[in-house]
Design an enzyme around this catalytic site. Structure first.
Site, PDB file in Angstrom:
ATOM      1  N   ASP A  20     -26.751   1.069   3.373  1.00  0.00           N
ATOM      2  CA  ASP A  20     -26.162  -0.246   3.588  1.00  0.00           C
ATOM      3  C   ASP A  20     -25.142  -0.473   2.470  1.00  0.00           C
ATOM      4  O   ASP A  20     -25.010   0.342   1.548  1.00  0.00           O
ATOM      5  CB  ASP A  20     -27.278  -1.292   3.560  1.00  0.00           C
ATOM      6  CG  ASP A  20     -26.761  -2.714   3.661  1.00  0.00           C
ATOM      7  OD1 ASP A  20     -25.994  -3.000   4.602  1.00  0.00           O
ATOM      8  OD2 ASP A  20     -27.102  -3.532   2.794  1.00  0.00           O
ATOM      9  N   ALA A  22     -23.708  -4.270   0.880  1.00  0.00           N
ATOM     10  CA  ALA A  22     -24.052  -5.382  -0.027  1.00  0.00           C
ATOM     11  C   ALA A  22     -25.545  -5.427  -0.290  1.00  0.00           C
ATOM     12  O   ALA A  22     -26.361  -5.407   0.632  1.00  0.00           O
ATOM     13  CB  ALA A  22     -23.587  -6.708   0.566  1.00  0.00           C
ATOM     14  N   ALA A  53     -29.700 -19.748   4.271  1.00  0.00           N
ATOM     15  CA  ALA A  53     -28.567 -18.844   4.455  1.00  0.00           C
ATOM     16  C   ALA A  53     -28.992 -17.386   4.390  1.00  0.00           C
ATOM     17  O   ALA A  53     -28.445 -16.532   5.092  1.00  0.00           O
ATOM     18  CB  ALA A  53     -27.497 -19.124   3.401  1.00  0.00           C
ATOM     19  N   MET A  57     -30.136 -12.416   6.964  1.00  0.00           N
ATOM     20  CA  MET A  57     -29.210 -11.472   6.342  1.00  0.00           C
ATOM     21  C   MET A  57     -29.420 -10.055   6.847  1.00  0.00           C
ATOM     22  O   MET A  57     -30.550  -9.593   7.010  1.00  0.00           O
ATOM     23  CB  MET A  57     -29.370 -11.497   4.820  1.00  0.00           C
ATOM     24  CG  MET A  57     -28.155 -10.965   4.071  1.00  0.00           C
ATOM     25  SD  MET A  57     -26.722 -12.065   4.227  1.00  0.00           S
ATOM     26  CE  MET A  57     -27.159 -13.367   3.062  1.00  0.00           C
ATOM     27  N   LYS A  61     -22.520 -10.855  11.505  1.00  0.00           N
ATOM     28  CA  LYS A  61     -22.275 -12.203  10.999  1.00  0.00           C
ATOM     29  C   LYS A  61     -22.178 -13.249  12.108  1.00  0.00           C
ATOM     30  O   LYS A  61     -22.558 -14.399  11.895  1.00  0.00           O
ATOM     31  CB  LYS A  61     -21.013 -12.209  10.126  1.00  0.00           C
ATOM     32  CG  LYS A  61     -21.103 -11.274   8.918  1.00  0.00           C
ATOM     33  CD  LYS A  61     -22.434 -11.409   8.175  1.00  0.00           C
ATOM     34  CE  LYS A  61     -22.564 -10.398   7.055  1.00  0.00           C
ATOM     35  NZ  LYS A  61     -23.948 -10.258   6.561  1.00  0.00           N
ATOM     36  N   HIS A  64     -25.637 -13.996  12.770  1.00  0.00           N
ATOM     37  CA  HIS A  64     -26.192 -14.721  11.627  1.00  0.00           C
ATOM     38  C   HIS A  64     -25.851 -16.211  11.741  1.00  0.00           C
ATOM     39  O   HIS A  64     -26.724 -17.078  11.554  1.00  0.00           O
ATOM     40  CB  HIS A  64     -25.597 -14.132  10.339  1.00  0.00           C
ATOM     41  CG  HIS A  64     -26.289 -14.551   9.092  1.00  0.00           C
ATOM     42  ND1 HIS A  64     -26.597 -13.670   8.077  1.00  0.00           N
ATOM     43  CD2 HIS A  64     -26.739 -15.755   8.654  1.00  0.00           C
ATOM     44  CE1 HIS A  64     -27.187 -14.315   7.083  1.00  0.00           C
ATOM     45  NE2 HIS A  64     -27.276 -15.585   7.418  1.00  0.00           N
ATOM     46  N   ARG A 168     -27.668  -4.497  14.234  1.00  0.00           N
ATOM     47  CA  ARG A 168     -29.054  -4.478  13.815  1.00  0.00           C
ATOM     48  C   ARG A 168     -29.849  -5.590  14.498  1.00  0.00           C
ATOM     49  O   ARG A 168     -29.291  -6.650  14.757  1.00  0.00           O
ATOM     50  CB  ARG A 168     -29.129  -4.681  12.289  1.00  0.00           C
ATOM     51  CG  ARG A 168     -28.434  -3.592  11.500  1.00  0.00           C
ATOM     52  CD  ARG A 168     -28.240  -4.045  10.068  1.00  0.00           C
ATOM     53  NE  ARG A 168     -27.617  -2.990   9.272  1.00  0.00           N
ATOM     54  CZ  ARG A 168     -27.092  -3.198   8.067  1.00  0.00           C
ATOM     55  NH1 ARG A 168     -27.104  -4.410   7.541  1.00  0.00           N
ATOM     56  NH2 ARG A 168     -26.543  -2.198   7.404  1.00  0.00           N
ATOM     57  N   ASP A 194     -31.459  -3.181   2.069  1.00  0.00           N
ATOM     58  CA  ASP A 194     -32.138  -4.263   1.348  1.00  0.00           C
ATOM     59  C   ASP A 194     -32.642  -5.360   2.270  1.00  0.00           C
ATOM     60  O   ASP A 194     -33.199  -6.357   1.794  1.00  0.00           O
ATOM     61  CB  ASP A 194     -31.192  -4.880   0.307  1.00  0.00           C
ATOM     62  CG  ASP A 194     -30.010  -5.603   0.948  1.00  0.00           C
ATOM     63  OD1 ASP A 194     -29.275  -4.953   1.722  1.00  0.00           O
ATOM     64  OD2 ASP A 194     -29.810  -6.800   0.673  1.00  0.00           O
TER      65      ASP A 194
END
Length: 279
Positions: A20, A22, A53, A57, A61, A64, A168, A194
């Site tokens: 990944d 970030a 928020a 994650m 986006k 999200h 994902r 992460d």
């Protein structure tokens, strides 16, 4: 004597590590997207907490933003402020604003996680390929990859949210990695991420998965904030973050990619012994 198979075609040898971005390779704490989401909803008159928020994650986006708008507290605010229920047309509006906002923010959070570049170099030294998937879209990654390349990080491929029909936790981005990298056997690939959905992405694709608990979204602290914690508090928070990734199915959990090499050694041993990753 049998000629050894290339790593990409030998079902008992590691062939690639897919990282990944970030929270895994750069942006300790995965702070760039989190701040952008908070500012985005503020711009539309909606108060969003940092914890809210961070919840979805790792997904694309657009997805999200949709997930945030469906939170009961956020949906109620939207109804009161805008006079209608939060819908997909609203997601489209927010997404158009979000992309340049996040692209502008990533430059402020582009520092590499300590040990990341060294870990990638060691992966390459073993003859393994380096793939990458991300919840960021292409316009945002144009900024990120330029900054990363200037510091010496250029993976062998990049698959972004929006490149395929689904992101994902589906395996589609991983499958694209397999095709890009010439991978035959999913069990010879290690996915490092992460987020819970990033771990599930690897599991659904049939790979080994390694969660990074301290450097990413599961912890949600900058490096400076992490270093300021007392050791006892670090351990408490590490345990909570690790438990989230383990619950998502991670085969291994480490603090950061700096601790990846012993994990690769163990996976390599298990592969040679005939083991395959279990979901």
């Amino acid at each position: 004597m049998n000629t050894p198979l290339p790593a990409s075609t030998d079902p008992q040898a590691l062939s690639a590590v897919v990282f990944d971005w970030a929270g895994t390779i750069l942006d300790f704490g995965s702070c760039a997207p989190m701040g952008a989401f908070v500012r985005l909803f503020e711009q539309f008159g909606i108060a969003l907490t940092i914890e809210q928020a961070r919840g979805p994650m790792g997904v694309a986006k657009w997805d999200h933003i949709q997930a945030l708008g469906r939170l009961p507290e956020v949906a109620a605010q939207w109804q009161a402020r805008h006079g209608h229920a939060f819908g997909d047309a609203d997601v489209d509006r927010l997404y158009e604003v979000f992309t340049p906002m996040n692209a502008a923010a990533v430059a402020d959070f582009a520092d590499f996680i300590p040990g990341a570049l060294e870990a990638v170099a060691a992966v390459r030294a073993r003859g393994l390929k380096v793939g990458s998937t991300t919840g960021y879209n292409r316009p945002i990654m144009e900024v990120v990859t330029r900054l990363a390349a200037a510091a010496g990080y250029v993976p062998d491929n990049l698959v972004c949210a929006g490149d395929l029909a689904a992101g994902r936790p589906s395996p589609l981005m991983m499958w694209r990695c397999f095709a890009d990298l010439g991978i035959w056997w999913p069990a010879t690939v290690v996915k490092v991420d992460d987020t819970e959905v990033g771990i599930q992405e690897g599991l659904h694709a049939g790979t080994w998965t390694v969660g990074v608990a301290v450097s990413g979204n599961a912890m949600g602290l900058t490096l400076a904030e992490w270093n300021r914690l007392a050791p006892a508090e670090q351990q408490v928070r590490r345990s909570v973050a690790a438990a989230r990734l383990e619950a998502a199915g991670a085969h291994y959990v480490v603090d950061s990619v700096a601790e990846l090499l012993p994990v690769l050694d163990d996976i390599g041993r298990r592969l040679r012994g005939g083991e395959r990753p279990q979901r």
